[in-house]
Design a protein around this motif. Structure first.
Motif, PDB file in Angstrom:
ATOM      1  N   ASP A  26       0.994  -0.998   0.104  1.00 30.83           N
ATOM      2  CA  ASP A  26       0.085  -0.081  -0.019  1.00 30.83           C
ATOM      3  C   ASP A  26       0.903   1.363   0.041  1.00 30.83           C
ATOM      4  O   ASP A  26       0.912   2.298  -0.909  1.00 30.83           O
ATOM      5  N   THR A  54      -5.388  -0.779   5.751  1.00 32.51           N
ATOM      6  CA  THR A  54      -4.502  -0.210   4.411  1.00 32.51           C
ATOM      7  C   THR A  54      -5.424   0.957   4.107  1.00 32.51           C
ATOM      8  O   THR A  54      -6.753   1.310   4.603  1.00 32.51           O
ATOM      9  N   GLU A  55      -4.949   1.777   3.335  1.00 33.70           N
ATOM     10  CA  GLU A  55      -5.514   3.244   2.685  1.00 33.70           C
ATOM     11  C   GLU A  55      -5.836   3.560   1.401  1.00 33.70           C
ATOM     12  O   GLU A  55      -7.202   4.065   1.245  1.00 33.70           O
ATOM     13  N   ARG A  56      -5.225   3.048   0.491  1.00 35.64           N
ATOM     14  CA  ARG A  56      -5.487   3.003  -0.884  1.00 35.64           C
ATOM     15  C   ARG A  56      -5.360   1.991  -1.891  1.00 35.64           C
ATOM     16  O   ARG A  56      -6.168   1.934  -2.765  1.00 35.64           O
TER      17      ARG A  56
END
Length: 349
Positions: A26, A54-56
């Motif tokens: 990520d 997670t972010e994206r």
């Protein structure tokens, strides 16, 4: 060309590191994180856990097994994951194999192509939030002469169209995948043989649907390992390759064995299968040709891996999914970082 990672099966011995690997991917800008299921961990639970931390990076099922779930349940799961992840979910489907389908799920492994086509049609219809009615050879919704009525999904997915992939190996399945899916999940891909073993069949399916390959995601998975001694690195993957070519499915229905034969390894594939099914797993692993392993993995230095990436991009790959190998978390993270560095050196980032 984009990069993805594949965490494989939960419970395979690297669970403690998998979240850290996903989080590093990520951070590095990898496009998608895939996870798998067979007859152990289920994939939606793993993906939800990864997505929450997670972010994206997208999360994808490679695969959710068709015999494991009714199609409406798969649509519910996909819509829920897409909503929870704010549009980061990709739905990968596959029929599994005869041993798992019939031995674990109690679902007859017959007519996989028509079953997959109907399944995809129902899933797409349900995810679009139409009132669900369907009449086919494998599913009829609602059931006739009963209390059921057409109902629609109450969850609103984040996106109107959730990307749908199919795991495909054989020519007919590949052609149908090109016709009805948004992407193909490939395994044991050789850049030198990809046009003949996969791309031409996908293209035929796209043409049947009145489409081109533009926008279609060709997404093979390749193990990646760093080092100077390619032969020693290849030895890490002998048991893995022998399992699939020799023991995945039955003697008559082993799609991976058939793929190895189409790549020119007819004699070797037969020997691997004979040894594996007779219980000689070490002998089967030893019988796997070095070239078969090397051509279906990314092994060596960053520069060597970059050259291989260029070959895959030229062959038509749009998302290269890496399975970072290593005995420690540091080795797996190093393989991930090498993937991004190789992509940049190849001029593909």
């Amino acid at each position: 060309m984009r990069l993805g990672i594949n965490l494989g099966y939960w419970g395979a011995g690297m669970d403690g590191d998998n979240l850290a690997v996903a989080q590093e991917a990520d951070r590095l800008g990898y496009d998608v994180c895939w996870a798998a299921e067979a007859y152990g961990s289920d994939v939606p639970t793993v993906l939800a856990w990864v997505a929450a931390q997670t972010e994206r990076i997208d999360v994808g099922s490679a695969i959710m097994q068709i015999p494991a779930r009714q199609p409406a349940m798969t649509a519910m799961t996909a819509a829920t994951l897409d909503s929870l992840t704010k549009g980061r979910f990709r739905l990968g489907l596959g029929v599994s194999g005869p041993q798992v389908s019939e031995g674990w799920y109690g679902v007859k492994f017959d007519k996989p192509l028509s079953r997959t086509r109907e399944y995809v049609e129902i899933v797409r219809k349900a995810m679009s939030r139409e009132r669900l009615s369907y009449e086919g050879a494998h599913w009829t919704l609602p059931l006739p002469d009963g209390p059921g009525k057409p109902i629609k999904l109450t969850v609103h997915p984040e996106r109107e169209h959730i990307p749908l992939y199919i795991a495909a190996i054989g020519p007919k399945n590949l052609e149908q995948t090109g016709e009805i899916a948004d992407g193909a999940l490939l395994i044991f891909p050789s850049a030198d043989h990809l046009e003949e073993t996969a791309i031409k069949h996908l293209r035929a399916g796209r043409e049947k649907a009145g489409k081109t390959m533009d926008g279609f995601d060709v997404c093979p998975t390749l193990p990646i390992a760093l080092g100077d001694d390619v032969s020693s690195l290849a030895d890490m993957f002998r048991p893995y390759t022998a399992l699939y070519v020799g023991g995945m499915g039955s003697r008559k229905q082993n799609f991976y064995n058939q793929l190895a034969q189409r790549m020119g390894y007819e004699k070797e594939a037969a020997e691997i299968q004979d040894k594996y099914l007779s219980g000689d797993k070490p002998g089967a692993a030893a019988a796997v040709p070095l070239q078969l392993i090397d051509s279906t993995t990314l092994l060596g230095t960053v520069d060597r891996i970059a050259d291989r990436m260029q070959a895959y991009a030229a062959a038509g790959v749009t998302t290269l999914t890496l399975a970072p190998a290593g005995f420690t978390l540091d080795e797996r993270v190093a393989a991930l970082r090498a993937g991004t560095e190789a992509l940049e050196r190849a001029g593909l980032a």
